[in-house]
Design an enzyme around this catalytic site. Structure first.
Site, PDB file in Angstrom:
ATOM      1  N   PHE A 118     -59.706  79.385  87.930  1.00 26.34           N
ATOM      2  CA  PHE A 118     -60.762  78.283  87.864  1.00 26.34           C
ATOM      3  C   PHE A 118     -61.646  79.255  87.606  1.00 26.34           C
ATOM      4  O   PHE A 118     -61.431  81.099  87.501  1.00 26.34           O
ATOM      5  CB  PHE A 118     -61.025  77.924  89.113  1.00 26.34           C
ATOM      6  N   ILE A 156     -62.689  72.496  81.654  1.00 31.37           N
ATOM      7  CA  ILE A 156     -62.380  71.387  82.777  1.00 31.37           C
ATOM      8  C   ILE A 156     -60.525  71.890  83.125  1.00 31.37           C
ATOM      9  O   ILE A 156     -59.780  72.196  82.237  1.00 31.37           O
ATOM     10  CB  ILE A 156     -62.387  69.731  81.261  1.00 31.37           C
ATOM     11  N   SER A 157     -60.451  71.660  84.405  1.00 34.10           N
ATOM     12  CA  SER A 157     -59.670  72.175  84.544  1.00 34.10           C
ATOM     13  C   SER A 157     -58.486  71.441  84.388  1.00 34.10           C
ATOM     14  O   SER A 157     -58.337  69.923  84.072  1.00 34.10           O
ATOM     15  CB  SER A 157     -59.266  72.311  86.252  1.00 34.10           C
ATOM     16  N   SER A 158     -56.943  72.104  84.256  1.00 35.56           N
ATOM     17  CA  SER A 158     -55.558  70.779  83.835  1.00 35.56           C
ATOM     18  C   SER A 158     -55.715  70.392  84.758  1.00 35.56           C
ATOM     19  O   SER A 158     -55.988  70.173  85.908  1.00 35.56           O
ATOM     20  CB  SER A 158     -54.652  72.330  84.444  1.00 35.56           C
ATOM     21  N   ARG A 188     -59.030  60.286  80.502  1.00 39.12           N
ATOM     22  CA  ARG A 188     -59.572  61.779  80.550  1.00 39.12           C
ATOM     23  C   ARG A 188     -60.425  62.150  79.928  1.00 39.12           C
ATOM     24  O   ARG A 188     -61.134  63.367  79.208  1.00 39.12           O
ATOM     25  CB  ARG A 188     -58.346  62.990  80.727  1.00 39.12           C
TER      26      ARG A 188
END
Length: 215
Positions: A207, A65-67, A39
């Site tokens: 989001f 950037i999403s969890s 990541r």
């Protein structure tokens, strides 16, 4: 990248996958995909020390950037096993697409921000990921040339799924999206049958909103 650094990176990936699995039990193939996708490559340099935490992080152009926990949930709700192709709407940093590339033979990802497209392509090349196709376009148009898709995933929230996107989903296919409802966002799964769309609300999420056009 030398072998020592690669080994350390993969250890961090495995630890992240294990942590997610404790919070949200993962299918083995999805856990393996997370454990083999670094990541830190997908986050800005100044945030690399946060890359393996369960946090969303800012990236270019006021995007996020999403969890990794959210990425894992979206991926598992998509039910990738047995599916060949997936369309992602909202490539962002490319991390979600990189996870999908370990689970699907063909990944198509559309992004409306040109800078993010080039950054994502560079990361995929660095990781030698060859089965992701990225397009600079309005994501709400989908990518009709390669439709229908077995799976479609929205990586940005919206109120309703456009009809033209549902038309690009295979019969029997699954679409997962964060749907805006009563001031919240709910990860929602849609299953397309011959004449009906089944809908299932699964989990709350957060989001960035879907926008039209390109920049």
């Amino acid at each position: 990248m030398n072998q020592f650094l690669k080994r350390v990176e993969l250890q961090k990936c495995q630890k992240l996958a294990d942590e997610i699995d404790r919070v949200f039990p993962l299918d083995s193939n999805i856990k393996k995909a997370i454990a083999s996708t670094p990541r830190e490559i997908f986050v800005p340099v100044g945030f690399k020390h946060h890359a393996y935490k369960l946090d969303a992080l800012p990236i270019s152009k006021n995007q996020w950037i999403s969890s990794p926990l959210t990425v894992a949930k979206m991926t598992q709700f998509l039910e990738p096993k047995g599916a060949d192709s997936v369309l992602e709407i909202g490539c962002g940093s490319g991390y979600q697409a990189a996870i999908l590339s370990k689970l699907f033979r063909r990944v198509f990802s559309v992004e409306r921000i040109e800078k993010l497209v080039w950054e994502a392509k560079k990361r995929f090349k660095e990781l030698n990921i060859l089965n992701i196709n990225v397009r600079y376009s309005d994501g709400m148009l989908g990518w009709r040339e390669f439709a229908p898709y077995d799976r479609i995933l929205f990586s940005a929230s919206l109120k309703n799924i456009p009809q033209n996107i549902l038309e690009q989903l295979n019969n029997g296919g699954i679409l997962v999206a964060p749907i805006e409802k009563d001031g919240k966002q709910i990860i929602t799964r849609f299953i397309k049958n011959s004449f009906t769309i089944e809908k299932e609300e699964l989990d709350e999420c957060l989001f960035v909103p879907t926008k039209r056009g390109t920049v």
